[in-house]
Structures are given as C-alpha cells and as structure tokens.
Motif scaffolding. Sequence first.
Motif, PDB file in Angstrom:
ATOM      1  N   PHE A 223      -2.075  -4.842  -2.599  1.00 38.99           N
ATOM      2  CA  PHE A 223      -1.832  -4.574  -4.014  1.00 38.99           C
ATOM      3  C   PHE A 223      -0.340  -4.662  -4.357  1.00 38.99           C
ATOM      4  O   PHE A 223       0.022  -5.014  -5.475  1.00 38.99           O
ATOM      5  CB  PHE A 223      -2.371  -3.199  -4.399  1.00 38.99           C
ATOM      6  CG  PHE A 223      -3.875  -3.167  -4.497  1.00 38.99           C
ATOM      7  CD1 PHE A 223      -4.579  -4.237  -5.001  1.00 38.99           C
ATOM      8  CD2 PHE A 223      -4.584  -2.051  -4.067  1.00 38.99           C
ATOM      9  CE1 PHE A 223      -5.955  -4.221  -5.085  1.00 38.99           C
ATOM     10  CE2 PHE A 223      -5.962  -2.020  -4.149  1.00 38.99           C
ATOM     11  CZ  PHE A 223      -6.650  -3.108  -4.667  1.00 38.99           C
ATOM     12  N   THR A 224       0.530  -4.322  -3.428  1.00 42.23           N
ATOM     13  CA  THR A 224       1.960  -4.448  -3.683  1.00 42.23           C
ATOM     14  C   THR A 224       2.413  -5.901  -3.645  1.00 42.23           C
ATOM     15  O   THR A 224       3.291  -6.298  -4.407  1.00 42.23           O
ATOM     16  CB  THR A 224       2.757  -3.647  -2.650  1.00 42.23           C
ATOM     17  OG1 THR A 224       2.393  -4.073  -1.321  1.00 42.23           O
ATOM     18  CG2 THR A 224       2.457  -2.151  -2.787  1.00 42.23           C
ATOM     19  N   ASP A 225       1.808  -6.701  -2.759  1.00 41.85           N
ATOM     20  CA  ASP A 225       2.128  -8.126  -2.675  1.00 41.85           C
ATOM     21  C   ASP A 225       0.903  -8.846  -2.117  1.00 41.85           C
ATOM     22  O   ASP A 225       0.500  -8.605  -0.973  1.00 41.85           O
ATOM     23  CB  ASP A 225       3.341  -8.357  -1.772  1.00 41.85           C
ATOM     24  CG  ASP A 225       3.806  -9.805  -1.793  1.00 41.85           C
ATOM     25  OD1 ASP A 225       3.140 -10.643  -2.440  1.00 41.85           O
ATOM     26  OD2 ASP A 225       4.842 -10.111  -1.176  1.00 41.85           O
ATOM     27  N   GLU A 226       0.291  -9.730  -2.916  1.00 39.63           N
ATOM     28  CA  GLU A 226      -0.957 -10.378  -2.529  1.00 39.63           C
ATOM     29  C   GLU A 226      -0.798 -11.341  -1.361  1.00 39.63           C
ATOM     30  O   GLU A 226      -1.794 -11.831  -0.829  1.00 39.63           O
ATOM     31  CB  GLU A 226      -1.563 -11.111  -3.733  1.00 39.63           C
ATOM     32  CG  GLU A 226      -2.009 -10.173  -4.841  1.00 39.63           C
ATOM     33  CD  GLU A 226      -2.766 -10.891  -5.930  1.00 39.63           C
ATOM     34  OE1 GLU A 226      -2.914 -12.136  -5.817  1.00 39.63           O
ATOM     35  OE2 GLU A 226      -3.215 -10.237  -6.894  1.00 39.63           O
ATOM     36  N   SER A 227       0.427 -11.639  -0.965  1.00 40.77           N
ATOM     37  CA  SER A 227       0.634 -12.512   0.202  1.00 40.77           C
ATOM     38  C   SER A 227       0.444 -11.767   1.521  1.00 40.77           C
ATOM     39  O   SER A 227       0.285 -12.391   2.571  1.00 40.77           O
ATOM     40  CB  SER A 227       2.044 -13.118   0.163  1.00 40.77           C
ATOM     41  OG  SER A 227       3.032 -12.099   0.224  1.00 40.77           O
ATOM     42  N   HIS A 228       0.417 -10.421   1.471  1.00 36.98           N
ATOM     43  CA  HIS A 228       0.221  -9.625   2.691  1.00 36.98           C
ATOM     44  C   HIS A 228      -1.282  -9.515   2.984  1.00 36.98           C
ATOM     45  O   HIS A 228      -1.954  -8.625   2.489  1.00 36.98           O
ATOM     46  CB  HIS A 228       0.822  -8.226   2.527  1.00 36.98           C
ATOM     47  CG  HIS A 228       2.311  -8.219   2.429  1.00 36.98           C
ATOM     48  ND1 HIS A 228       3.143  -8.682   3.430  1.00 36.98           N
ATOM     49  CD2 HIS A 228       3.135  -7.807   1.431  1.00 36.98           C
ATOM     50  CE1 HIS A 228       4.399  -8.552   3.056  1.00 36.98           C
ATOM     51  NE2 HIS A 228       4.429  -8.033   1.847  1.00 36.98           N
ATOM     52  N   GLN A 229      -1.807 -10.436   3.768  1.00 35.27           N
ATOM     53  CA  GLN A 229      -3.220 -10.424   4.119  1.00 35.27           C
ATOM     54  C   GLN A 229      -3.468 -10.359   5.624  1.00 35.27           C
ATOM     55  O   GLN A 229      -4.607 -10.240   6.056  1.00 35.27           O
ATOM     56  CB  GLN A 229      -3.915 -11.664   3.545  1.00 35.27           C
ATOM     57  CG  GLN A 229      -3.907 -11.701   2.024  1.00 35.27           C
ATOM     58  CD  GLN A 229      -4.803 -12.793   1.476  1.00 35.27           C
ATOM     59  OE1 GLN A 229      -5.520 -13.457   2.218  1.00 35.27           O
ATOM     60  NE2 GLN A 229      -4.757 -12.992   0.176  1.00 35.27           N
ATOM     61  N   LYS A 230      -2.413 -10.446   6.427  1.00 31.81           N
ATOM     62  CA  LYS A 230      -2.602 -10.420   7.878  1.00 31.81           C
ATOM     63  C   LYS A 230      -3.068  -9.059   8.366  1.00 31.81           C
ATOM     64  O   LYS A 230      -3.719  -8.953   9.407  1.00 31.81           O
ATOM     65  CB  LYS A 230      -1.297 -10.811   8.583  1.00 31.81           C
ATOM     66  CG  LYS A 230      -0.905 -12.268   8.365  1.00 31.81           C
ATOM     67  CD  LYS A 230       0.335 -12.624   9.162  1.00 31.81           C
ATOM     68  CE  LYS A 230       0.692 -14.098   8.978  1.00 31.81           C
ATOM     69  NZ  LYS A 230       1.902 -14.474   9.754  1.00 31.81           N
ATOM     70  N   MET A 231      -2.736  -8.015   7.603  1.00 33.93           N
ATOM     71  CA  MET A 231      -3.152  -6.673   8.005  1.00 33.93           C
ATOM     72  C   MET A 231      -4.662  -6.524   7.977  1.00 33.93           C
ATOM     73  O   MET A 231      -5.232  -5.729   8.728  1.00 33.93           O
ATOM     74  CB  MET A 231      -2.499  -5.636   7.080  1.00 33.93           C
ATOM     75  CG  MET A 231      -2.628  -4.206   7.558  1.00 33.93           C
ATOM     76  SD  MET A 231      -1.720  -3.921   9.095  1.00 33.93           S
ATOM     77  CE  MET A 231      -2.235  -2.248   9.475  1.00 33.93           C
ATOM     78  N   PHE A 232      -5.343  -7.304   7.134  1.00 34.56           N
ATOM     79  CA  PHE A 232      -6.800  -7.263   7.095  1.00 34.56           C
ATOM     80  C   PHE A 232      -7.398  -7.783   8.409  1.00 34.56           C
ATOM     81  O   PHE A 232      -8.463  -7.328   8.824  1.00 34.56           O
ATOM     82  CB  PHE A 232      -7.330  -8.085   5.918  1.00 34.56           C
ATOM     83  CG  PHE A 232      -7.211  -7.377   4.596  1.00 34.56           C
ATOM     84  CD1 PHE A 232      -8.054  -6.315   4.277  1.00 34.56           C
ATOM     85  CD2 PHE A 232      -6.274  -7.768   3.669  1.00 34.56           C
ATOM     86  CE1 PHE A 232      -7.956  -5.659   3.070  1.00 34.56           C
ATOM     87  CE2 PHE A 232      -6.157  -7.122   2.452  1.00 34.56           C
ATOM     88  CZ  PHE A 232      -6.998  -6.058   2.148  1.00 34.56           C
ATOM     89  N   ASP A 233      -6.728  -8.743   9.044  1.00 39.95           N
ATOM     90  CA  ASP A 233      -7.204  -9.236  10.337  1.00 39.95           C
ATOM     91  C   ASP A 233      -7.092  -8.155  11.406  1.00 39.95           C
ATOM     92  O   ASP A 233      -7.984  -7.993  12.247  1.00 39.95           O
ATOM     93  CB  ASP A 233      -6.400 -10.479  10.751  1.00 39.95           C
ATOM     94  CG  ASP A 233      -6.553 -11.621   9.757  1.00 39.95           C
ATOM     95  OD1 ASP A 233      -7.617 -11.692   9.107  1.00 39.95           O
ATOM     96  OD2 ASP A 233      -5.618 -12.420   9.630  1.00 39.95           O
TER      97      ASP A 233
END
Length: 356
Positions: A223-233
């Motif tokens: 939510f703070t930055d939509e480019s941060h998606q690696k944490m979901f992995d």
Amino acid sequence: MAFRRRNKSYPFFSQEFLIQNHADIVFSLVIFILIGLMFEATAKTAILFIQPQYNITTLSPEVNTYLYGWKDCATILFYLFIAIILHAVVQEYLLDKVNRRLHLSKSKNTKFNESGQLCVFHLVSSVWSFYILITEGYLLHPSSLWENYPHSHLRFQVKFFYLTQLAYWLHALPELYFQKVRKEEIPRQLQYIGREVNRVGLVLLFLQYVSELGFHIARLLYFTDESHQKMFDTWAVSFVFARMATLTLMFLAVGFGLARADNQGLDVELGNFNTVLIRMIVLLLVFLTQSWLLYKFIRFQLRRWREFRHEQATRKKATTKQPLRPLKRDSLGHHENGVLKAENGVSPRTKKLKSP
C-alpha cells in the motif's frame, strides 16, 4: 483521555455518540475497576478482573500453577477492554497519521488499517509465544508436548497468554460495529476471527502468527508502494511451511504421542479426552482446516498468476503496435505518396503553370 478529535457532538447514548466515544467509555470502566483495588470492601471483586484465578501452589517443588473455570470470564472481559483501548491508540497515533500521508482510497484504507492492527498483534504474539516455548522447554524437548497428558495445570505465563488471546479475538467482534464495517465484509471478518490444546496450541499459534505477520507486513509495504511485491513471495513460502508444520505436529502429538500414552479414556473432570474416536475427530478437523486454507491459497496464487500474465501480454501488444504516421500538411495542401496535393486533389504545381 480523548482518543479522537470530534468535529461535532452527538446526543448522549445515541449510536454515533457510542461509536465515536467507545474508547473513552471503556477506558473509564478500566479506571473504575482499578480504583476498586484501593478499597478493602471491593478489592476481592476487582482482583477477579485483573489476576488469573484458580491458583494452585505445590510445595515440593514449589511451583505455582493454575486451573481454569468460570471466573476466568471476568479476567477475559477486563483484558477485552484493554484490547479495545490499545486498538484505539494504535489507530489514532499510528495508522491515521500514516493514512493522511498516503491518501489511499476508501477500500485500500480499510485494508491498510486491518493489516496495521493485525501486524502489531501478530508481532507481539509471535515474540511472546516464542519466549514461552523457549522458557518452558517445548522446543528443546518436543516429547513434552504430549507427555504427562492431560495438561490441566498451567503455568502463569501460559494461562495469561491464553486469556489475552481470547480477549483479543473477542474484542474484534464489537470492533466490527465500532469501525462501521460494511455488511459484505462482516462474513469475511467473522471467518478470520473464528479460525483463530494447551502445549500444542502454543506451537500452532506461534506458526500461525509468524505466517500472518509476514502477510500483513507485505500488504502494508504494497500500500505504501505498489512496486513492493517480493514480500508476498516470502509470505507464500512461510504460509505453506506453517500448514505443513501444523499437519506434521498434530499427527506427531495426537496420532503418535497420545496414542501411546497410558491414560487412555474419557474423564471430563480431569480434562482427559484421550480416546481413539476423539483423536480421529481432532485429526480429521485439523486436516480439513489446513486443506481448506491451502485450497484458498492456491486459488489466490493462480488468480494472481493469471492477472500477471494478462498484464504482461497487454504490455507486449502495446509495445509491438506501431503508431500511424500523421499526414504532413502545409498551407497549400498535404503530402500523399510523396506528391504534394492540394485540398481539392489537384497538384499545386499544375495550378501555378496554368496561371497567367
């Protein structure tokens, strides 16, 4: 002590007044109970709300353990009030300040607040449960999870941990009303609350809370930055590990450990439910629950993968398409196949030759 700024006042005991001032009202009840400790006539009643009951002290060796009973409901109620107050504090002094900077939409704002609250709770509960597992020796000696069953006598920190866990998840029910959760969101929230055995339960809660902590941290970063998606992995790996570890631990403790215990039979007063039928029911329920969670997880990952592939295909098509070259125009006309044409289709050079 005011938790929220009020732009306008509402009539006393109205619905809006209760929603806006619920933290202050609960805080007043907590102060009232604490004041009761100061007077001898009310101290015995007030202590029921604050301290765990049913204390049993053994002299050789000297160990303080606790049983459970109906008086624990008063203690759970008191810490339910504490959970409501802490919920308001986290919302007012942490999440609301971040929300003002992010300018999220209403739906994202709701999910951000939910993840923020659960992130704090899961972090505290994970550290607390891990500390109990270390100090009680359950991690170093896994056989202690089923030895000397039934485990009806609880240490203080174990019983207090369970009381606060019950208080937190019960406080989430009135929070649905206080936070004005939409009707379509209530079934999902109730399902989440309802998802959540003494020693084995500590390990299971630790695994579950660590997994949930990773998810809510990933969602906050997204939510703070939509480019941060690696944490979901990372969360996906921890989620699958938690499900596998839960199944393995339950089959080891219930299916293997309790099956070899000497005290086989049913004794409600002693808290002994070590029968073949009950063990099979427990294992079946655990297997169905974990399978259902894995099924929902796989569906979510497949939907996310399809959306990602569709987005990539759309971007690829957009880059391969070449835009049409606009026609060059000037004051005389436009270019067509390398020849300058007038607006009526006649060449301007022909016009110039015909002119006297």
